[in-house]
Design a protein around this motif. Structure first.
Motif, mmCIF file in Angstrom:
data_model
loop_
_atom_site.group_PDB
_atom_site.id
_atom_site.type_symbol
_atom_site.label_atom_id
_atom_site.label_comp_id
_atom_site.label_asym_id
_atom_site.label_seq_id
_atom_site.Cartn_x
_atom_site.Cartn_y
_atom_site.Cartn_z
ATOM 1 N N LYS A 4 1.768 4.272 -4.895
ATOM 2 C CA LYS A 4 1.499 5.788 -4.919
ATOM 3 C C LYS A 4 0.389 6.510 -5.279
ATOM 4 O O LYS A 4 -0.585 7.207 -4.219
ATOM 5 N N GLU A 5 -0.642 5.872 -5.533
ATOM 6 C CA GLU A 5 -2.432 6.080 -6.066
ATOM 7 C C GLU A 5 -2.805 6.119 -4.788
ATOM 8 O O GLU A 5 -3.698 6.431 -3.765
ATOM 9 N N SER A 6 -2.223 4.114 -3.393
ATOM 10 C CA SER A 6 -3.412 4.233 -3.292
ATOM 11 C C SER A 6 -2.557 5.207 -1.889
ATOM 12 O O SER A 6 -3.729 4.803 -0.419
ATOM 13 N N HIS A 7 -1.446 4.709 -1.254
ATOM 14 C CA HIS A 7 -1.056 6.191 -0.714
ATOM 15 C C HIS A 7 -1.692 7.318 -0.491
ATOM 16 O O HIS A 7 -1.889 7.961 0.927
ATOM 17 N N LYS A 8 -1.763 7.774 -1.398
ATOM 18 C CA LYS A 8 -3.032 9.403 -1.990
ATOM 19 C C LYS A 8 -4.504 8.791 -1.200
ATOM 20 O O LYS A 8 -4.421 10.287 0.057
ATOM 21 N N HIS A 9 -4.591 7.625 -1.501
ATOM 22 C CA HIS A 9 -5.742 7.523 -0.766
ATOM 23 C C HIS A 9 -6.246 7.377 0.801
ATOM 24 O O HIS A 9 -6.850 7.927 1.052
ATOM 25 N N ARG A 11 -4.288 8.321 7.054
ATOM 26 C CA ARG A 11 -4.006 7.087 7.461
ATOM 27 C C ARG A 11 -2.563 7.110 6.348
ATOM 28 O O ARG A 11 -2.584 7.414 6.062
ATOM 29 N N ASN A 12 -1.345 6.688 7.335
ATOM 30 C CA ASN A 12 -0.323 6.140 6.416
ATOM 31 C C ASN A 12 0.175 5.012 6.458
ATOM 32 O O ASN A 12 0.534 4.528 5.194
ATOM 33 N N ALA A 26 -8.375 -0.802 -3.360
ATOM 34 C CA ALA A 26 -9.431 -0.923 -4.245
ATOM 35 C C ALA A 26 -10.039 -0.006 -4.727
ATOM 36 O O ALA A 26 -10.974 0.239 -6.218
ATOM 37 N N GLU A 27 -10.310 0.726 -4.000
ATOM 38 C CA GLU A 27 -10.380 2.340 -4.587
ATOM 39 C C GLU A 27 -9.663 3.421 -5.235
ATOM 40 O O GLU A 27 -9.993 3.545 -6.322
ATOM 41 N N THR A 28 -8.122 3.171 -5.160
ATOM 42 C CA THR A 28 -7.343 2.913 -6.461
ATOM 43 C C THR A 28 -7.732 2.549 -7.567
ATOM 44 O O THR A 28 -7.394 3.271 -8.968
#
Length: 169
Positions: free
Chosen positions: A140-145, A151-152, A160-162
């Motif tokens: 979920k957090e990675s999808h937010k980023h 991007r979807n 990595a950013e998450t």
């Protein structure tokens, strides 16, 4: 059709039948055993589970009684589970059924640790649920980023950013 060798005839079921000579030999052996033994109640030698040719033991066939007993045990077990469910008792099965990841695989991974060779099923189920929650939160957090970048699809950079922005992950 007449058999050329009456001693080695087959019965209707396909099992080897004992010839009359073999039966006579067994009777003689029983008589000798009963004479030589001092106890009055000796059990006669059984021919069940043996072939006529080489007297090797073969696995006994399961009879209908064994199958009926197994079926009755399975029905009784199912009835006990239904009764426990109606009473509201907690059983182990629903917790394992709700999992997405296979808890047996997680248990196998946990057993790789040399110090912990014995892992209880409950511990494996809890660890599996924790792994599922971790993966869901990370996704979920990675999808937010990924959405922030327009991007979807999730890329490695999003994960990595998450991880970099959230120290609990």
């Amino acid at each position: 059709m007449l058999d050329e060798h009456p001693q080695s005839s087959l019965s209707d079921t396909g099992d080897a039948a004992i010839s009359s000579e073999d039966a006579q030999q067994e009777d003689q052996l029983r008589q000798q055993q009963s004479k030589s033994s001092s106890s009055a109640a000796t059990k006669p030698k059984s021919t069940e589970g043996k072939t006529a040719n080489n007297n090797k033991l073969v696995a006994p066939k399961k009879n209908a009684h064994d199958k009926d007993r197994q079926l009755a045990l399975a029905r009784a077990s199912a009835a006990r589970k239904r009764a426990a469910k109606e009473r509201g008792e907690i059983t182990r099965e629903p917790a394992a059924k709700e999992l997405i990841l296979p808890y047996r695989a997680i248990r196998r991974i946990m057993k790789l640790d040399k110090e912990n060779s014995t892992i209880q099923i409950e511990a494996a189920i809890i660890a599996t649920k924790a792994a599922e929650l971790f993966v869901q939160k990370m996704a979920k957090e990675s999808h937010k980023h990924a959405k922030e970048h327009g991007r979807n699809g999730i890329k490695y950079e999003d994960i990595a950013e998450t991880r970099a922005t959230n120290p609990n992950l």
